[in-house]
Design a protein around this motif. Structure first.
Motif, PDB file in Angstrom:
ATOM      1  N   ILE A 155      26.130 -10.400  19.263  1.00 47.42           N
ATOM      2  CA  ILE A 155      25.831 -10.465  17.824  1.00 47.42           C
ATOM      3  C   ILE A 155      26.364  -9.230  17.115  1.00 47.42           C
ATOM      4  CG2 ILE A 155      23.963 -10.378  16.127  1.00 47.42           C
ATOM      5  CD1 ILE A 155      22.359 -12.160  18.131  1.00 47.42           C
ATOM      6  N   LEU A 156      26.120  -8.065  17.678  1.00 47.73           N
ATOM      7  CA  LEU A 156      26.601  -6.830  17.048  1.00 47.73           C
ATOM      8  C   LEU A 156      28.126  -6.760  17.057  1.00 47.73           C
ATOM      9  CD1 LEU A 156      23.972  -4.300  18.470  1.00 47.73           C
ATOM     10  CD2 LEU A 156      24.072  -5.288  16.177  1.00 47.73           C
ATOM     11  N   ASN A 157      28.747  -7.216  18.144  1.00 48.58           N
ATOM     12  CA  ASN A 157      30.213  -7.222  18.215  1.00 48.58           C
ATOM     13  C   ASN A 157      30.808  -8.123  17.134  1.00 48.58           C
ATOM     14  OD1 ASN A 157      30.205  -5.518  20.414  1.00 48.58           O
ATOM     15  ND2 ASN A 157      30.552  -7.123  21.930  1.00 48.58           N
ATOM     16  N   ARG A 158      30.236  -9.298  16.972  1.00 48.35           N
ATOM     17  CA  ARG A 158      30.769 -10.238  15.988  1.00 48.35           C
ATOM     18  C   ARG A 158      30.467  -9.777  14.565  1.00 48.35           C
ATOM     19  NH1 ARG A 158      32.534 -15.023  18.508  1.00 48.35           N
ATOM     20  NH2 ARG A 158      32.516 -16.154  16.522  1.00 48.35           N
ATOM     21  N   TYR A 159      29.363  -9.119  14.382  1.00 48.35           N
ATOM     22  CA  TYR A 159      29.010  -8.602  13.055  1.00 48.35           C
ATOM     23  C   TYR A 159      30.048  -7.592  12.566  1.00 48.35           C
ATOM     24  CZ  TYR A 159      26.608  -5.836   9.505  1.00 48.35           C
ATOM     25  OH  TYR A 159      26.299  -5.160   8.343  1.00 48.35           O
ATOM     26  N   GLU A 160      30.569  -6.805  13.486  1.00 47.50           N
ATOM     27  CA  GLU A 160      31.521  -5.751  13.117  1.00 47.50           C
ATOM     28  C   GLU A 160      32.892  -6.292  12.725  1.00 47.50           C
ATOM     29  OE1 GLU A 160      31.496  -3.234  16.509  1.00 47.50           O
ATOM     30  OE2 GLU A 160      29.521  -2.359  16.067  1.00 47.50           O
ATOM     31  N   GLN A 161      33.136  -7.578  12.940  1.00 51.40           N
ATOM     32  CA  GLN A 161      34.428  -8.186  12.601  1.00 51.40           C
ATOM     33  C   GLN A 161      34.240  -9.136  11.418  1.00 51.40           C
ATOM     34  OE1 GLN A 161      36.748  -9.349  16.300  1.00 51.40           O
ATOM     35  NE2 GLN A 161      34.717  -9.098  17.205  1.00 51.40           N
ATOM     36  N   LEU A 162      34.715  -8.722  10.256  1.00 49.84           N
ATOM     37  CA  LEU A 162      34.497  -9.503   9.046  1.00 49.84           C
ATOM     38  C   LEU A 162      35.052 -10.928   9.166  1.00 49.84           C
ATOM     39  CD1 LEU A 162      35.223  -6.893   6.236  1.00 49.84           C
ATOM     40  CD2 LEU A 162      33.000  -7.748   7.003  1.00 49.84           C
ATOM     41  N   SER A 163      36.146 -11.080   9.908  1.00 51.10           N
ATOM     42  CA  SER A 163      36.772 -12.399  10.035  1.00 51.10           C
ATOM     43  C   SER A 163      35.885 -13.390  10.786  1.00 51.10           C
ATOM     44  CB  SER A 163      38.124 -12.285  10.750  1.00 51.10           C
ATOM     45  OG  SER A 163      37.948 -11.785  12.067  1.00 51.10           O
ATOM     46  N   LEU A 164      34.867 -12.898  11.493  1.00 51.15           N
ATOM     47  CA  LEU A 164      33.989 -13.772  12.272  1.00 51.15           C
ATOM     48  C   LEU A 164      32.686 -14.077  11.543  1.00 51.15           C
ATOM     49  CD1 LEU A 164      34.381 -12.264  15.869  1.00 51.15           C
ATOM     50  CD2 LEU A 164      35.682 -14.096  14.781  1.00 51.15           C
ATOM     51  N   LYS A 165      32.532 -13.533  10.355  1.00 50.61           N
ATOM     52  CA  LYS A 165      31.259 -13.691   9.641  1.00 50.61           C
ATOM     53  C   LYS A 165      30.903 -15.154   9.420  1.00 50.61           C
ATOM     54  CE  LYS A 165      28.788 -11.902   5.603  1.00 50.61           C
ATOM     55  NZ  LYS A 165      28.881 -11.100   4.363  1.00 50.61           N
ATOM     56  N   GLY A 166      31.887 -15.963   9.026  1.00 53.87           N
ATOM     57  CA  GLY A 166      31.630 -17.381   8.809  1.00 53.87           C
ATOM     58  C   GLY A 166      31.955 -18.242  10.007  1.00 53.87           C
ATOM     59  N   GLY A 181      13.083 -10.426  15.816  1.00 53.63           N
ATOM     60  CA  GLY A 181      12.980  -8.968  15.776  1.00 53.63           C
ATOM     61  C   GLY A 181      12.331  -8.405  17.020  1.00 53.63           C
ATOM     62  N   GLU A 182      11.301  -9.086  17.534  1.00 51.48           N
ATOM     63  CA  GLU A 182      10.619  -8.616  18.735  1.00 51.48           C
ATOM     64  C   GLU A 182      11.538  -8.663  19.949  1.00 51.48           C
ATOM     65  OE1 GLU A 182       7.212 -11.063  19.129  1.00 51.48           O
ATOM     66  OE2 GLU A 182       6.221 -10.290  17.311  1.00 51.48           O
ATOM     67  N   GLN A 183      12.362  -9.716  20.051  1.00 50.58           N
ATOM     68  CA  GLN A 183      13.193  -9.884  21.243  1.00 50.58           C
ATOM     69  C   GLN A 183      14.477  -9.063  21.192  1.00 50.58           C
ATOM     70  OE1 GLN A 183      13.236 -13.723  22.861  1.00 50.58           O
ATOM     71  NE2 GLN A 183      15.145 -13.510  23.988  1.00 50.58           N
ATOM     72  N   TYR A 184      15.060  -8.921  19.994  1.00 53.39           N
ATOM     73  CA  TYR A 184      16.369  -8.270  19.898  1.00 53.39           C
ATOM     74  C   TYR A 184      16.360  -6.956  19.124  1.00 53.39           C
ATOM     75  CZ  TYR A 184      18.015 -12.831  21.452  1.00 53.39           C
ATOM     76  OH  TYR A 184      18.217 -13.987  22.171  1.00 53.39           O
ATOM     77  N   GLY A 185      15.255  -6.663  18.462  1.00 55.88           N
ATOM     78  CA  GLY A 185      15.191  -5.428  17.689  1.00 55.88           C
ATOM     79  C   GLY A 185      15.499  -5.661  16.214  1.00 55.88           C
ATOM     80  N   SER A 186      15.038  -4.747  15.385  1.00 61.77           N
ATOM     81  CA  SER A 186      15.187  -4.895  13.935  1.00 61.77           C
ATOM     82  C   SER A 186      16.650  -4.839  13.508  1.00 61.77           C
ATOM     83  CB  SER A 186      14.393  -3.804  13.214  1.00 61.77           C
ATOM     84  OG  SER A 186      14.838  -2.510  13.620  1.00 61.77           O
ATOM     85  N   ARG A 187      17.479  -4.106  14.238  1.00 63.51           N
ATOM     86  CA  ARG A 187      18.896  -3.993  13.873  1.00 63.51           C
ATOM     87  C   ARG A 187      19.588  -5.347  13.995  1.00 63.51           C
ATOM     88  NH1 ARG A 187      23.565  -1.224  17.007  1.00 63.51           N
ATOM     89  NH2 ARG A 187      25.087  -0.756  15.385  1.00 63.51           N
ATOM     90  N   VAL A 188      19.367  -6.034  15.111  1.00 62.07           N
ATOM     91  CA  VAL A 188      19.981  -7.345  15.304  1.00 62.07           C
ATOM     92  C   VAL A 188      19.416  -8.342  14.299  1.00 62.07           C
ATOM     93  CG1 VAL A 188      20.138  -9.313  16.879  1.00 62.07           C
ATOM     94  CG2 VAL A 188      20.569  -7.000  17.721  1.00 62.07           C
ATOM     95  N   ARG A 189      18.119  -8.294  14.068  1.00 64.14           N
ATOM     96  CA  ARG A 189      17.504  -9.193  13.090  1.00 64.14           C
ATOM     97  C   ARG A 189      18.147  -9.011  11.716  1.00 64.14           C
ATOM     98  NH1 ARG A 189      11.114  -9.109  11.200  1.00 64.14           N
ATOM     99  NH2 ARG A 189      11.422 -10.302   9.276  1.00 64.14           N
ATOM    100  N   SER A 190      18.351  -7.782  11.314  1.00 58.70           N
ATOM    101  CA  SER A 190      18.978  -7.500  10.022  1.00 58.70           C
ATOM    102  C   SER A 190      20.413  -8.012   9.978  1.00 58.70           C
ATOM    103  CB  SER A 190      18.950  -5.993   9.745  1.00 58.70           C
ATOM    104  OG  SER A 190      19.654  -5.688   8.561  1.00 58.70           O
ATOM    105  N   ARG A 191      21.164  -7.808  11.059  1.00 58.32           N
ATOM    106  CA  ARG A 191      22.558  -8.259  11.111  1.00 58.32           C
ATOM    107  C   ARG A 191      22.636  -9.786  11.025  1.00 58.32           C
ATOM    108  NH1 ARG A 191      22.676  -3.481  10.533  1.00 58.32           N
ATOM    109  NH2 ARG A 191      24.074  -2.001  11.586  1.00 58.32           N
ATOM    110  N   LEU A 192      21.719 -10.466  11.692  1.00 63.60           N
ATOM    111  CA  LEU A 192      21.720 -11.924  11.658  1.00 63.60           C
ATOM    112  C   LEU A 192      21.514 -12.438  10.233  1.00 63.60           C
ATOM    113  CD1 LEU A 192      19.743 -13.074  14.835  1.00 63.60           C
ATOM    114  CD2 LEU A 192      22.119 -13.565  14.273  1.00 63.60           C
ATOM    115  N   ARG A 193      20.628 -11.807   9.497  1.00 65.98           N
ATOM    116  CA  ARG A 193      20.392 -12.250   8.122  1.00 65.98           C
ATOM    117  C   ARG A 193      21.611 -11.999   7.243  1.00 65.98           C
ATOM    118  NH1 ARG A 193      15.677 -14.253   6.861  1.00 65.98           N
ATOM    119  NH2 ARG A 193      16.293 -14.203   4.663  1.00 65.98           N
ATOM    120  N   GLU A 194      22.353 -10.931   7.538  1.00 65.08           N
ATOM    121  CA  GLU A 194      23.580 -10.661   6.781  1.00 65.08           C
ATOM    122  C   GLU A 194      24.691 -11.640   7.152  1.00 65.08           C
ATOM    123  OE1 GLU A 194      25.056  -6.636   6.165  1.00 65.08           O
ATOM    124  OE2 GLU A 194      23.194  -5.887   7.051  1.00 65.08           O
ATOM    125  N   MET A 195      24.738 -12.033   8.406  1.00 65.82           N
ATOM    126  CA  MET A 195      25.813 -12.895   8.901  1.00 65.82           C
ATOM    127  C   MET A 195      25.608 -14.364   8.574  1.00 65.82           C
ATOM    128  SD  MET A 195      26.229 -11.306  12.734  1.00 65.82           S
ATOM    129  CE  MET A 195      27.417 -12.530  13.304  1.00 65.82           C
TER     130      MET A 195
END
Length: 247
Positions: free
Chosen positions: A193-204, A218-232
């Motif tokens: 998830i974090l790898n794909r988040y860093e590549q704008l071309s993969l957002k959609g 958030g409990e399973q992956y952490g608040s950072r991943v949860r936040s990235r998922l909502r952005e993606m």
């Protein structure tokens, strides 16, 4: 240039010469048309939301003969048809076409079946892969698997309406376990998830299904991943009481 005007030709010889000249010109023109056809880019169909809806329902019924659209899934099917057709009407709510899909709902409500039904489309095709398989692939292949799932999946254009790279739908997020590769333990999906988040071309080009709610993610992956998922992703959710269609 040599002058051959003094050479006299019979009517038969003139006729044959003209025939051969016309034959040669015909084959030159045929060769030119063939070369142009090779250089011409093929035209692939572009489905409207209505056309994609019909195609997806055919795909769904091939998987589940008794599949039906009803009050429990009609709104979600409509949103997915608009999104995967690239229809601007999808953005009339709080959704965005340049983001992926995070489809949430209880067990058995039809999330996986719907995403598989819409996977083949002319706008934003993707492959469905279970998160458990992704974790198993990491155990077997390590960094090679992480790299493969952190990029577009190569595709044959004639099979995917001209698309040479397609996205992924990671199915059943949260059902996988951390895995080890030569002793290196990793939360595989969090890393992808974090790898794909860093590549704008993969957002959609990044989609998920999950039985988890936002707090559980958030409990399973952490608040950072949860936040990235909502952005993606556009979060689309079934009602909590959605029926189990596996009945």
């Amino acid at each position: 240039m040599q002058d051959y005007e003094h050479i006299q030709l019979s009517e038969e010889e003139v006729a044959e010469a003209l025939r051969q000249a016309r034959k040669a010109k015909h084959f030159r023109e045929e060769a030119l048309r063939y070369q142009e056809s090779l250089n011409r880019k093929p035209e692939y169909p572009k489905f409207t939301a209505r056309e994609l809806y019909q195609l997806a329902m055919q795909q769904a019924r091939q998987q589940i003969p008794v599949f039906q659209v009803d009050e429990g899934n009609r709104a979600i099917v409509r949103l997915l048809a608009l999104y995967f057709a690239g229809d601007p009407a999808f953005e009339e709510g709080d959704y965005r076409l340049n983001k992926g899909i995070l489809l949430l709902g209880p067990v058995g409500c039809g999330k996986t079946s719907l995403m598989r039904a819409f996977a083949l489309n002319s706008h934003n095709a993707f492959a469905v892969v279970s998160c458990r398989r992704v974790s198993d692939d990491y155990s077997s292949h390590g960094a090679e698997a992480l790299k493969a799932y952190s990029t577009l999946k190569p595709a044959y254009p004639h099979q995917y309406f001209g698309q040479t790279g397609i996205g992924y739908c990671f199915d059943d997020l949260g059902t996988e376990s951390s895995r080890k590769h030569y002793g290196n333990e990793m939360n595989v999906m969090a890393d992808i998830i974090l790898n794909r988040y860093e590549q704008l071309s993969l957002k959609g080009k990044t989609h998920f299904t999950a039985n988890l709610d936002a707090d559980q993610i958030g409990e399973q992956y952490g608040s950072r991943v949860r936040s990235r998922l909502r952005e993606m992703c556009n979060v689309i959710a079934f009602e909590g009481g959605a029926a189990d269609r596996r009945g």
